[in-house]
Design a protein around this motif. Structure first.
Motif, short mmCIF file in Angstrom:
data_model
loop_
_atom_site.label_atom_id
_atom_site.label_comp_id
_atom_site.label_asym_id
_atom_site.label_seq_id
_atom_site.Cartn_x
_atom_site.Cartn_y
_atom_site.Cartn_z
N LEU A 11 1.53 -37.93 -49.32
CA LEU A 11 2.34 -39.13 -49.52
C LEU A 11 1.62 -40.28 -48.84
CD1 LEU A 11 5.84 -37.63 -48.62
CD2 LEU A 11 4.82 -37.86 -50.89
N ILE A 12 1.35 -41.33 -49.58
CA ILE A 12 0.63 -42.48 -49.03
C ILE A 12 1.59 -43.64 -48.88
CG2 ILE A 12 -1.31 -44.05 -49.35
CD1 ILE A 12 -2.59 -41.93 -51.15
N GLY A 13 1.81 -44.07 -47.65
CA GLY A 13 2.74 -45.15 -47.35
C GLY A 13 3.94 -44.64 -46.58
N VAL A 36 1.59 -37.12 -44.65
CA VAL A 36 1.91 -38.52 -44.93
C VAL A 36 0.88 -39.40 -44.23
CG1 VAL A 36 3.68 -40.32 -44.83
CG2 VAL A 36 4.35 -37.88 -44.88
N PHE A 37 0.35 -40.37 -44.98
CA PHE A 37 -0.61 -41.32 -44.42
C PHE A 37 0.05 -42.71 -44.34
CE2 PHE A 37 -3.27 -38.10 -46.44
CZ PHE A 37 -4.19 -37.82 -45.43
N GLU A 38 0.00 -43.32 -43.18
CA GLU A 38 0.49 -44.69 -42.99
C GLU A 38 -0.58 -45.48 -42.24
OE1 GLU A 38 1.77 -48.20 -42.55
OE2 GLU A 38 2.94 -46.85 -43.85
N ARG A 39 -0.98 -46.61 -42.81
CA ARG A 39 -2.08 -47.38 -42.23
C ARG A 39 -1.69 -48.15 -40.98
NH1 ARG A 39 -2.06 -52.81 -44.12
NH2 ARG A 39 -4.30 -52.98 -43.82
N LEU A 40 -0.39 -48.34 -40.75
CA LEU A 40 0.06 -49.05 -39.54
C LEU A 40 0.44 -48.06 -38.45
CD1 LEU A 40 2.19 -51.88 -41.20
CD2 LEU A 40 -0.23 -51.90 -40.54
N GLY A 41 0.86 -48.59 -37.32
CA GLY A 41 1.14 -47.75 -36.17
C GLY A 41 2.52 -47.12 -36.16
N ASP A 42 3.34 -47.43 -37.16
CA ASP A 42 4.68 -46.83 -37.26
C ASP A 42 5.13 -46.92 -38.71
OD1 ASP A 42 7.00 -45.58 -36.53
OD2 ASP A 42 7.74 -47.17 -35.24
N ASN A 49 11.29 -52.36 -43.79
CA ASN A 49 11.79 -52.88 -42.51
C ASN A 49 13.02 -53.74 -42.74
OD1 ASN A 49 11.76 -55.20 -40.31
ND2 ASN A 49 10.78 -53.40 -39.42
N ALA A 50 14.01 -53.62 -41.88
CA ALA A 50 15.29 -54.31 -42.07
C ALA A 50 15.13 -55.81 -42.20
CB ALA A 50 16.23 -53.98 -40.91
N TRP A 51 14.17 -56.41 -41.51
CA TRP A 51 14.01 -57.87 -41.55
C TRP A 51 13.04 -58.31 -42.64
CZ3 TRP A 51 18.05 -59.64 -39.62
CH2 TRP A 51 18.62 -59.11 -38.47
N GLU A 196 3.34 -33.39 -41.67
CA GLU A 196 2.49 -34.09 -40.71
C GLU A 196 2.45 -35.58 -41.06
OE1 GLU A 196 -2.04 -34.02 -38.83
OE2 GLU A 196 -1.46 -32.58 -40.39
N LEU A 197 2.77 -36.42 -40.09
CA LEU A 197 2.72 -37.87 -40.27
C LEU A 197 1.51 -38.41 -39.53
CD1 LEU A 197 3.90 -40.63 -41.10
CD2 LEU A 197 5.34 -40.52 -39.05
N ARG A 198 0.60 -39.01 -40.27
CA ARG A 198 -0.62 -39.55 -39.67
C ARG A 198 -0.57 -41.07 -39.69
NH1 ARG A 198 -5.38 -35.48 -42.04
NH2 ARG A 198 -4.33 -33.54 -41.43
N LEU A 199 -0.23 -41.62 -38.54
CA LEU A 199 -0.17 -43.07 -38.39
C LEU A 199 -1.56 -43.63 -38.14
CD1 LEU A 199 2.99 -43.26 -36.08
CD2 LEU A 199 2.91 -43.54 -38.56
#
Length: 483
Positions: A11-13, A36-42, A49-51, A196-199
């Motif tokens: 899963l990308i994102g 899961v790959f996420e390019r940011l730190g969280d 994001n809520a905002w 596995e979540l890879r930040l």
């Protein structure tokens, strides 16, 4: 090239799309290995994001752009059906301990529409007469009486000039949704159950192998170490970044697609004296040339237990596909297969260009003036300007499309999501459609579990009033919201 490992699903994102698909697959096929790959730190740092979004549980209760013809409710009904699917899955996930208590991510917030002028009043009256006959819109109310509208939303009516016709609709069963909270909770569940979540891992390229699997090439953004994972199935849920990765995959289905990035800003206040006077999400008509995501609205928001109000959005422009994207994003997408289509979009959407230019020229004072059209008593000192998320509107066939679209390879081994609103609100039905399309060999075995999770799965609620009342009532009770 060294492939360090093989997985069933990549899963990308780290947004609500990937989180929902991952959570569904974990229930349907718990033995599958998911990364899961996420390019940011969280996770949940971009559109989820809520905002970065308005938090509207998009059910076409108040959004006029989902029903331009007041006599044709088909699109509005379809979107409402899809939101009911999301409500059912969230309810089931609470029962199974996958999501926390409902008040951590969803709250009752009436959905309203407010219009001015004879033409729009007549349109809204016709829309109301059409929707009141639809089972999923049974609770809709309509009024042209200032005293009634003042009871519904006092900030709309205080010190409003008399004489001009106005009207409003109201659906008490509307909701405010924190999609960021849903995303974080689903990923917490996935991690606790073996995914596995890879930040800080940015996927750079997708390459298909002869055996039909995919090499997912990535680079760690802290230190720059490269790596490759081999996956049987890849989902690209990376917002505006998705087109870049689908193009790198070289699947023929992405040919002809382009995206046009549009950003947004909101005015926000947390002043309790103002917030307590407005408990609703109030939408109106969009300006001429404005994209649907720029329909003006004054919203109650509940994020992390704190209530606030947001007004907007005000369109902005950046060539980036994400808030944390790159300035060359809009250029990097250009291919021989999509350049003519993109040029045609520019030539045939001059009203959109004029709208964006006018929005970009608005200073803060002009934005507060726009707020005063909704809330005549607004004081600019009470409101701060915040930057919302980036949206990448789909361009295809020379047309600018508004909505979400799944692009999948013919063999179903890779799929990605393009587009924006209603997006997150209809995530669950988007993902169940994707499951049927990409996993035809498994979907038959999964049907019984899907019906346990989503009681209306495979059927239309709006065609069965008694069934609609039963299922919406049950999900409302479990979610602690108005039926």
């Amino acid at each position: 090239m060294i492939v360090s490992e093989s997985v069933d699903v990549a899963l990308i994102g780290g947004g609500v799309m990937s989180a929902t698909l991952g959570a569904l697959l974990k229930e349907l096929q718990p033995d599958w290995k998911i990364v899961v790959f996420e390019r940011l730190g969280d996770v949940a740092q971009e559109s989820s994001n809520a905002w970065n979004n308005a938090g509207t549980g998009h059910a076409a209760l108040c959004e006029l752009n989902y029903m331009p013809n007041p006599d044709d409710p088909s699109k509005a009904v379809g979107i409402n059906e899809r939101f009911q699917v999301s409500r059912q899955l969230w309810s089931s996930f609470i029962d199974r301990g996958i999501l926390d208590s409902a008040d951590t991510f969803i709250n009752s917030t009436p959905h309203m529409t407010f219009v001015q002028g004879e033409k729009d009043v007549e349109y809204l009256r016709k829309r109301y007469e059409t929707l009141r006959e639809q089972p999923l819109f049974a609770g809709i109310e309509y009024s042209e009486d200032s005293r009634v509208i003042n009871q519904w939303a006092p900030l709309l009516m205080q010190k409003r000039r008399k004489g001009e016709p106005f009207a409003a609709t109201r659906v008490p069963a509307g909701t405010d949704v924190d999609f960021g909270a849903i995303t974080r909770q689903l990923f917490d569940h996935l991690k606790a159950n073996g995914a596995e979540l890879r930040l800080n891992h940015e996927v750079k390229k997708l390459s298909k192998k002869k055996d039909g699997t995919w090499d997912v090439r990535y680079r760690h953004r802290v230190g720059g170490a490269p790596g490759t994972v081999n996956a049987r199935f890849v989902f690209v849920g990376a917002g505006g970044w998705a087109i870049k990765l689908l193009q790198s995959a070289k699947i023929p289905e992405i040919k002809g697609y382009g995206v046009f990035p549009i950003g947004g800003q909101f005015l926000k206040t947390s002043n309790p004296d103002i917030v307590k006077k407005h408990q609703a999400k109030v939408y109106s008509q969009a300006a001429v040339g404005a994209p649907p995501m720029s329909v003006p609205h004054l919203d109650t928001r509940m994020v992390d237990g704190e209530a606030s109000l947001m007004f907007g959005p005000f369109a902005t422009f950046s060539p980036k596909f994400l808030k944390t994207g790159r300035w060359i994003d809009i250029v990097q997408q250009v291919r021989f297969s999509n350049i003519l289509s993109m040029l045609k979009v520019g030539a045939t959407n001059l009203s959109l260009v004029r709208y964006l230019v006018s929005e970009l020229m608005k200073g803060r004072a002009k934005k507060v003036d726009s707020l005063r059209e909704f809330m005549p008593t607004a004081d600019g000192a009470d409101w701060e300007l915040i930057q919302a998320g980036q949206r990448a509107q789909v361009m295809k066939g020379g047309k600018l499309q508004f909505g979400t679209e799944v692009v999948a390879s013919a063999d179903g081994s890779i799929a990605g999501l393009l587009g924006a609103s209603p997006g997150a609100s209809t995530t669950v039905s988007i993902m169940t459609d994707l499951l049927a399309k990409c996993f035809p060999e498994h979907i038959g075995d999964w049907e019984s579990t899907l019906r346990e999770l989503i009681p209306s799965h495979g059927s239309s609620l709006n065609d069965d009033p008694a069934r609609a009342a039963e299922i919406t009532g049950t999900s409302a009770e479990k979610l602690g919201i108005r039926a």
